[in-house]
Every structure is written in C-alpha cells, then in structure tokens.
Design a protein around this motif. Structure first.
Motif, PDB file in Angstrom:
ATOM      1  N   PRO A 102      28.138  50.450  40.198  1.00  0.00           N
ATOM      2  CA  PRO A 102      29.263  51.318  39.824  1.00  0.00           C
ATOM      3  C   PRO A 102      29.884  50.807  38.525  1.00  0.00           C
ATOM      4  CG  PRO A 102      29.915  49.852  41.618  1.00  0.00           C
ATOM      5  CD  PRO A 102      28.445  49.630  41.385  1.00  0.00           C
ATOM      6  N   PRO A 103      30.535  51.677  37.780  1.00  0.00           N
ATOM      7  CA  PRO A 103      31.178  51.229  36.534  1.00  0.00           C
ATOM      8  C   PRO A 103      32.184  50.115  36.809  1.00  0.00           C
ATOM      9  CG  PRO A 103      31.194  53.621  36.676  1.00  0.00           C
ATOM     10  CD  PRO A 103      30.715  53.107  38.013  1.00  0.00           C
ATOM     11  N   TYR A 104      32.196  49.132  35.911  1.00  0.00           N
ATOM     12  CA  TYR A 104      33.155  48.038  36.066  1.00  0.00           C
ATOM     13  C   TYR A 104      34.524  48.536  35.605  1.00  0.00           C
ATOM     14  CZ  TYR A 104      34.990  43.380  36.466  1.00  0.00           C
ATOM     15  OH  TYR A 104      35.715  42.295  36.876  1.00  0.00           O
ATOM     16  N   PRO A 105      35.554  48.326  36.416  1.00  0.00           N
ATOM     17  CA  PRO A 105      36.893  48.801  36.035  1.00  0.00           C
ATOM     18  C   PRO A 105      37.400  48.097  34.775  1.00  0.00           C
ATOM     19  CG  PRO A 105      36.855  48.056  38.330  1.00  0.00           C
ATOM     20  CD  PRO A 105      35.557  47.665  37.721  1.00  0.00           C
ATOM     21  N   THR A 106      37.955  48.869  33.871  1.00  0.00           N
ATOM     22  CA  THR A 106      38.483  48.285  32.633  1.00  0.00           C
ATOM     23  C   THR A 106      39.985  48.053  32.706  1.00  0.00           C
ATOM     24  OG1 THR A 106      38.700  50.476  31.668  1.00  0.00           O
ATOM     25  CG2 THR A 106      36.662  49.267  31.194  1.00  0.00           C
ATOM     26  N   ASP A 107      40.566  48.304  33.871  1.00  0.00           N
ATOM     27  CA  ASP A 107      42.006  48.100  34.033  1.00  0.00           C
ATOM     28  C   ASP A 107      42.326  46.930  34.955  1.00  0.00           C
ATOM     29  OD1 ASP A 107      41.089  49.304  36.356  1.00  0.00           O
ATOM     30  OD2 ASP A 107      42.748  50.744  36.486  1.00  0.00           O
ATOM     31  N   LEU A 112      41.795  37.230  40.693  1.00  0.00           N
ATOM     32  CA  LEU A 112      41.115  37.492  41.958  1.00  0.00           C
ATOM     33  C   LEU A 112      40.669  38.944  42.083  1.00  0.00           C
ATOM     34  CD1 LEU A 112      43.067  35.199  44.439  1.00  0.00           C
ATOM     35  CD2 LEU A 112      40.930  34.756  43.200  1.00  0.00           C
ATOM     36  N   ASP A 113      41.291  39.851  41.339  1.00  0.00           N
ATOM     37  CA  ASP A 113      40.787  41.232  41.296  1.00  0.00           C
ATOM     38  C   ASP A 113      39.433  41.269  40.598  1.00  0.00           C
ATOM     39  OD1 ASP A 113      43.094  42.077  42.587  1.00  0.00           O
ATOM     40  OD2 ASP A 113      44.021  42.884  40.761  1.00  0.00           O
ATOM     41  N   HIS A 114      39.298  40.500  39.533  1.00  0.00           N
ATOM     42  CA  HIS A 114      37.997  40.393  38.864  1.00  0.00           C
ATOM     43  C   HIS A 114      36.973  39.747  39.787  1.00  0.00           C
ATOM     44  CE1 HIS A 114      38.673  41.892  34.828  1.00  0.00           C
ATOM     45  NE2 HIS A 114      39.783  41.173  34.718  1.00  0.00           N
ATOM     46  N   VAL A 115      37.379  38.705  40.483  1.00  0.00           N
ATOM     47  CA  VAL A 115      36.458  38.018  41.390  1.00  0.00           C
ATOM     48  C   VAL A 115      35.933  38.989  42.440  1.00  0.00           C
ATOM     49  CG1 VAL A 115      36.266  36.220  43.157  1.00  0.00           C
ATOM     50  CG2 VAL A 115      37.430  35.724  40.993  1.00  0.00           C
ATOM     51  N   ALA A 116      36.813  39.780  43.021  1.00  0.00           N
ATOM     52  CA  ALA A 116      36.391  40.741  44.048  1.00  0.00           C
ATOM     53  C   ALA A 116      35.462  41.804  43.472  1.00  0.00           C
ATOM     54  CB  ALA A 116      37.616  41.393  44.692  1.00  0.00           C
ATOM     55  N   ALA A 117      35.796  42.318  42.299  1.00  0.00           N
ATOM     56  CA  ALA A 117      34.948  43.339  41.671  1.00  0.00           C
ATOM     57  C   ALA A 117      33.570  42.771  41.338  1.00  0.00           C
ATOM     58  CB  ALA A 117      35.626  43.889  40.416  1.00  0.00           C
ATOM     59  N   LEU A 118      33.545  41.545  40.844  1.00  0.00           N
ATOM     60  CA  LEU A 118      32.265  40.924  40.527  1.00  0.00           C
ATOM     61  C   LEU A 118      31.477  40.598  41.793  1.00  0.00           C
ATOM     62  CD1 LEU A 118      33.251  38.569  37.576  1.00  0.00           C
ATOM     63  CD2 LEU A 118      31.850  40.648  37.459  1.00  0.00           C
ATOM     64  N   ALA A 119      32.158  40.135  42.836  1.00  0.00           N
ATOM     65  CA  ALA A 119      31.462  39.813  44.086  1.00  0.00           C
ATOM     66  C   ALA A 119      30.729  41.036  44.627  1.00  0.00           C
ATOM     67  CB  ALA A 119      32.438  39.258  45.117  1.00  0.00           C
TER      68      ALA A 119
END
Length: 170
Positions: A102-107, A112-119
């Motif tokens: 899925p597209p990576y969020p740019t906002d 830890l939000d980045h960590v969760a999205a990357l995980a």
C-alpha cells in the motif's frame, strides 16, 4: 509474481543453464520482489527523512541502516533477473505500477507511527519473499530460491526489530 497483465518478455541470450520455464517463473517472481523492495526502500527513506519525537535519533539511524540494506537487496534481485536473461525494470513508473505494497503515508511524523507503518510493509514483503522461495524452488531454480531465502531472513530480522519498538515488554 508480477501483477497480472504483465506480458512475458522474451529472454535474452545467456549461457545460464537454468531451464527456460524456470527462468521465466523466477524472473516473474524476482520482478515482483524488486518492485516491493524498491517501494519498501522508498517508504523507509520517507520515514528516515520525516521521523520526529523522543525516539528520533535511534529511529533515524535505524531507518538509514534499513534502507541501505534494502538498496543492496534490490541490486541483488535485479542482477539475478539479468543473469537469467531478463530485464530488470526499476523505474519509478514501473515500481509504482507493480508494487504490491500500500502507499506509504506522507503525513506520518511520530516515530512509533513510522515504526508501525514500516512493520506492516516489512511483514508483507517477508510473506511474498517466502512465497517466492517456494515458487522458484518448485520451478527448479534453487539459486533464486536461495537468494530469496537470505533476503527473507534479513527482512524477518528487521521486522522483529521494528516490532520490538512497538512491544510493551510482555
């Protein structure tokens, strides 16, 4: 495992003796993995550039290590495609059209939000790598299966490191 609708390109001449059908299967699997790996690289760079918060220093450095490793992984995948007589497609346009992530969020900004999205994305890549291992092994290309196995181990380790940041210690 490239997206359906991708036409099979004619193989370029090579003395590599992997059977033709196995080459076609492996090239298709590898191309899908290349799309995902480059997309994951880009998402990890996005996180590296924009991470903020109390975990900034640690995560900024961790994400840099991760995207460096992903750049090497993408190179290994692309070179294997070419070794088998294929053409590695890695332009921005082909990546955008071929990735299964899925597209990576740019906002996102909080660490830890980045960590969760990357995980989530590392887990998805790990799953497709494992499927690729089985597919290329069954097709008779042990070398590609071995390449994907090594990459699967590395992605699993990175996923574990990301998840450790999200754990409450239990």
């Amino acid at each position: 495992m490239a997206k359906s609708g991708d036409k099979k390109a004619e193989l370029l001449p090579t003395r590599n003796d992997v059977p033709g059908n196995a080459k076609q299967v492996s090239i298709e699997v590898l191309q899908g993995c290349l799309y995902d790996t480059v997309d994951l690289y880009n998402g990890t760079r996005q996180a590296h550039w924009n991470v903020k918060g109390s975990h900034f220093g640690q995560l900024h450095k961790l994400f840099e290590e991760f995207y460096g490793d992903l750049a090497e992984a993408a190179d290994e995948i692309a070179e294997r495609i070419v070794q088998l007589g294929g053409t590695a497609n890695g332009t921005s346009q082909t990546i955008a059209g071929g990735t299964r992530l899925p597209p990576y969020p740019t906002d996102l900004y909080a660490g830890l939000d980045h960590v969760a999205a990357l995980a989530d994305r590392y887990a998805a890549v790990a799953k497709t790598l494992r499927a690729g291992i089985d597919t290329t092994d069954e097709a008779g290309d042990a070398d590609t299966a071995d390449l994907l196995t090594g990459q699967s181990r590395d992605i699993d380790k990175k996923l574990w490191m990301l998840e450790a940041h999200l754990s409450d210690g239990k």
